[in-house]
Design an enzyme around this catalytic site. Sequence first.
Site, PDB file in Angstrom:
ATOM      1  N   ASP A 180      46.975  44.812  41.573  1.00 24.04           N
ATOM      2  CA  ASP A 180      46.030  44.090  42.440  1.00 24.04           C
ATOM      3  C   ASP A 180      45.218  45.003  43.347  1.00 24.04           C
ATOM      4  O   ASP A 180      44.626  44.537  44.316  1.00 24.04           O
ATOM      5  CB  ASP A 180      46.778  43.037  43.275  1.00 24.04           C
ATOM      6  CG  ASP A 180      47.364  43.585  44.567  1.00 24.04           C
ATOM      7  OD1 ASP A 180      47.836  44.737  44.565  1.00 24.04           O
ATOM      8  OD2 ASP A 180      47.328  42.862  45.576  1.00 24.04           O
ATOM      9  N   GLU A 181      45.176  46.282  43.027  1.00 22.73           N
ATOM     10  CA  GLU A 181      44.657  47.231  44.005  1.00 22.73           C
ATOM     11  C   GLU A 181      43.958  48.397  43.304  1.00 22.73           C
ATOM     12  O   GLU A 181      44.478  48.919  42.319  1.00 22.73           O
ATOM     13  CB  GLU A 181      45.884  47.756  44.740  1.00 22.73           C
ATOM     14  CG  GLU A 181      45.688  48.459  46.002  1.00 22.73           C
ATOM     15  CD  GLU A 181      47.044  49.007  46.473  1.00 22.73           C
ATOM     16  OE1 GLU A 181      47.031  50.055  47.094  1.00 22.73           O
ATOM     17  OE2 GLU A 181      48.098  48.384  46.196  1.00 22.73           O
TER      18      GLU A 181
HETATM   19  N1  DCP Z   1      54.962  43.177  44.654  1.00 25.42           N
HETATM   20  C1  DCP Z   1      56.301  43.121  44.262  1.00 25.42           C
HETATM   21  N2  DCP Z   1      57.270  43.716  45.021  1.00 25.42           N
HETATM   22  C2  DCP Z   1      56.946  44.360  46.186  1.00 25.42           C
HETATM   23  C3  DCP Z   1      55.598  44.427  46.592  1.00 25.42           C
HETATM   24  C4  DCP Z   1      54.629  43.810  45.806  1.00 25.42           C
HETATM   25  O1  DCP Z   1      56.600  42.554  43.205  1.00 25.42           O
HETATM   26  N3  DCP Z   1      57.902  44.916  46.924  1.00 25.42           N
HETATM   27  C5  DCP Z   1      53.938  42.504  43.837  1.00 25.42           C
HETATM   28  C6  DCP Z   1      53.671  41.118  44.357  1.00 25.42           C
HETATM   29  C7  DCP Z   1      52.368  41.221  45.069  1.00 25.42           C
HETATM   30  C8  DCP Z   1      51.657  42.313  44.321  1.00 25.42           C
HETATM   31  O2  DCP Z   1      52.694  43.197  43.878  1.00 25.42           O
HETATM   32  O3  DCP Z   1      51.645  39.996  45.038  1.00 25.42           O
HETATM   33  C9  DCP Z   1      50.667  43.078  45.175  1.00 25.42           C
HETATM   34  O4  DCP Z   1      51.311  43.732  46.232  1.00 25.42           O
HETATM   35  P1  DCP Z   1      50.663  43.877  47.662  1.00 25.42           P
HETATM   36  O5  DCP Z   1      51.481  44.871  48.383  1.00 25.42           O
HETATM   37  O6  DCP Z   1      49.201  44.103  47.543  1.00 25.42           O
HETATM   38  O7  DCP Z   1      50.937  42.466  48.358  1.00 25.42           O
HETATM   39  P2  DCP Z   1      50.155  41.104  48.213  1.00 25.42           P
HETATM   40  O8  DCP Z   1      48.919  41.233  47.398  1.00 25.42           O
HETATM   41  O9  DCP Z   1      51.124  40.067  47.758  1.00 25.42           O
HETATM   42  O10 DCP Z   1      49.790  40.761  49.706  1.00 25.42           O
HETATM   43  P3  DCP Z   1      48.691  41.431  50.654  1.00 25.42           P
HETATM   44  O11 DCP Z   1      47.734  40.320  50.988  1.00 25.42           O
HETATM   45  O12 DCP Z   1      49.447  41.910  51.843  1.00 25.42           O
HETATM   46  O13 DCP Z   1      48.059  42.536  49.853  1.00 25.42           O
HETATM   47 MG    MG Z   2      47.595  42.779  47.726  1.00 22.45          MG
END
Ligand code: DCP
Ligand code: MG
Length: 359
Positions: free
Chosen positions: A104-105
């Site tokens: 996602d990044e």
């Molecule tokens: N992920 C995971 N385990 C983790 C961290 C992340 O499986 N310890 C997965 C789920 C997240 C995705 O990777 O949805 C992307 O991670 P991000 O750190 O970018 O977190 P999010 O996109 O969920 O939230 P944010 O809005 O803080 O970016």
């Molecule tokens: Mg994210």
Amino acid sequence: MEKRIIHVDMDAFYAQIEQRDNPRLKDKPVIVGGKSSSRGVVATASYEARKFGVHSAMPMSRAHQLCPDGYYVTPRFNRYRDVSNTIMEIFRSYTDYVQPVSLDEAYLDITHLVRRDMPASRIASFIKRDVLEATGLTCSAGVSYNRFLAKMASGMNKPDGLTIIHHGNVHDILMPLPIGDFPGVGKVTEERMKERGIHTGEDLYSHSERDLINWFGKRGPKLYHYARGIGDDTVQSERIRKSIGKETTFEVDKNDDEEILAVIRKLAQQVSTKMNQYGLVGDTVTVKIKEFDFRSLTKQLKLPETIAEADEIYNISYHLYTELKSVERPIRLIGVTVGNLKEKNFENMTIYDFIQRKE
Ligand code: DCP
Ligand code: MG
């Protein structure tokens, strides 16, 4: 010349997709993670769920305590992979310099797109618009002149944020920052910093490079630079690989099967390691040899299924080699390649494989 880097990061990625796909979850505290067995951890939580203190990597049992009325969903990695492909494609429609960091990044180098009437921030807002139109999902973008500042910026106004760090505000942003928020400062370093009285960017800024080298060794100069907003600005675009291969040229031509096979074993191991690093599998194996007089020979085998393990690559390479090699002709080069690569299927992976893979 100074670069213009954008860091894009989807908001609550898995949870947002689940909310999009199931309207009943909209505006609800959604927690995506393994089953609430003892092994289960939270992959991510929607912003509504974060209000209850739920966050990534937290045990699911703890999440249930904090948010008993939350909506708990098991991850669907293939779904997330599809969305990831869509957003990466959007990024690549802007620039060839796209460095994905996770599903996602990504970092984008858009230096060459910037004009007086087209500042980097405007480009970032176009990208956010395209992502929303194509996926129905919001992301946050950070714009700056190096990677670590761009990443910091993207996290500053989540969700749906667009933040710019430039020379005029960088100092004000870095000085009050908790030391643990600087790149490369994990829990252990953070503790060591605090023992030295370094709690914020300003504390870090107040020390000489020499002190930081004395205390933190090789990382000293980097830390010194981070406090001043200086960091790496190269965006490594990872071109789509069609194959992964390794070869060795011998210093002296070789004709001994045992010696050559030992080298093939090593090459198979190296190819396998690379494939695993990229999460790839492939279904063709090619062995190449160059004979002492530069005659090049290759032989390829297409397999009924994909492989990635060193032993499998070796076994097939062994057969191809024995078919290629003439008894009386020494060789100067041997190479092993696995081609027709695909991404490893997430369907067969547990959430644990995935988390480990990310780290
Ligand atoms: N992920 C995971 N385990 C983790 C961290 C992340 O499986 N310890 C997965 C789920 C997240 C995705 O990777 O949805 C992307 O991670 P991000 O750190 O970018 O977190 P999010 O996109 O969920 O939230 P944010 O809005 O803080 O970016
Ligand atoms: Mg994210």
